[in-house]
Design an enzyme around this catalytic site. Sequence first.
Site, short mmCIF file in Angstrom:
data_model
loop_
_atom_site.label_atom_id
_atom_site.label_comp_id
_atom_site.label_asym_id
_atom_site.label_seq_id
_atom_site.Cartn_x
_atom_site.Cartn_y
_atom_site.Cartn_z
N GLY A 147 0.85 -1.13 -0.02
CA GLY A 147 -0.01 0.05 -0.01
C GLY A 147 0.79 1.29 -0.11
N HIS A 153 2.44 4.83 -4.74
CA HIS A 153 2.83 6.39 -5.01
C HIS A 153 3.14 6.20 -6.78
CE1 HIS A 153 6.41 3.80 -4.61
NE2 HIS A 153 6.46 3.86 -3.38
N HIS A 170 4.82 2.65 -7.85
CA HIS A 170 3.66 1.43 -7.86
C HIS A 170 2.81 1.76 -9.16
CE1 HIS A 170 4.21 1.57 -3.27
NE2 HIS A 170 4.28 0.38 -3.54
N GLY A 207 9.54 -3.62 -8.14
CA GLY A 207 10.21 -2.83 -8.59
C GLY A 207 11.83 -3.04 -8.16
N ASP A 237 14.17 -2.54 -4.90
CA ASP A 237 14.81 -3.72 -3.71
C ASP A 237 15.36 -4.75 -4.64
OD1 ASP A 237 15.50 -5.46 -1.70
OD2 ASP A 237 13.49 -5.17 -0.60
N GLN A 268 15.69 -8.13 -3.05
CA GLN A 268 14.28 -8.76 -2.85
C GLN A 268 13.99 -9.49 -4.28
OE1 GLN A 268 10.63 -6.99 -1.09
NE2 GLN A 268 10.22 -6.45 -3.03
O1 PAF Z 1 8.33 -4.61 -1.98
C1 PAF Z 1 7.33 -4.65 -1.09
O2 PAF Z 1 6.33 -3.87 -1.17
C2 PAF Z 1 6.95 -6.06 -0.35
O3 PAF Z 1 8.03 -6.20 0.09
C3 PAF Z 1 6.29 -7.12 -0.75
C4 PAF Z 1 6.88 -7.62 -2.12
C5 PAF Z 1 4.97 -6.50 -1.29
C6 PAF Z 1 5.96 -8.16 0.18
O4 PAF Z 1 5.35 -7.74 1.26
#
Ligand code: PAF
Length: 283
Positions: A31, A34, A37, A148, A151, A154
């Site tokens: 959530g 911005h 996203h 994105g 990160d 990630q």
């Molecule tokens: O990047 C994010 O916003 C979060 O780490 C994700 C991938 C939604 C997992 O909670």
Amino acid sequence: MKVIKEPAQIQQLVDEIHKSGRSIGVVPTMGALHKAHRSLIARARKENDFLIVTIFVNPTQFGPGEDYKSYPRTFKNDQEICSKENADLIFSPDEENMYLEGHATTVNVAGGLTDYMCAKHRPGHYSGVATVVAKLLNITKPHRAYFGQKDYQQFRVIERMTKDLNIKTKLISCPIVRENDGLAISSRNKYLTKKERKQATYIYKALKEIALKIKSGQEISVSSLYKAIADNIPEAEIDYADIFDAKKLYPVTEFKKDVVIAAALRLGKARLIDNVVVKKGVD
Ligand code: PAF
């Protein structure tokens, strides 16, 4: 645009979509949506018949003392953005829908990908991320999922997790979206004071400078990125500012393969991350 909280309801719906032969795209988010996203949602909209945005502030990826409680929650605004971007559905479960009472199974992320970068400074963070993303992908069964590049670690961890758990979703890493002055857009930028916000622009400047040097084959001392950031943002507590192998995420001092120049630092109440990838075409 529907808003659904119950995983079982989504699962029923996506089964029907699969049967009808339509493609599903998902944009997982916490959530506080911005511009960055929005760019993920817009791309996912173009590439899929049915678009799901998930909104869930995942408690298991926040460490003790981190900003789980104060993380911005702006559901009404998020809903407007999703609607403007023509999403078909928001999946916004409550914590008890996602982590059932007595839940006992998590995805444990270990191995080389989590030896450095943010994982070193946020123990358990990527296990929390991998667990929730595995659940979100199981619930929404998308053909494509969008993340994105900001990160960077990630994305690599999620890529490994889907490979290890035989999840067939195609993962798409989308370019970092920046403010006009170069600062990577983040929900946490809201925490910066005016002075900190100005200083934060040095992060991208420093990353770009190193990228240019690598591209032009100039000598770089290992600590020059760290020093550039420390000199220009004296109040920052730098977690790391270094150059890593773009695939395996270990620090490198030779630049023959693709690398990611990355930094993470705490400035006031915000933790900021950013990176620039330099491709050599060898990975
Ligand atoms: O990047 C994010 O916003 C979060 O780490 C994700 C991938 C939604 C997992 O909670």
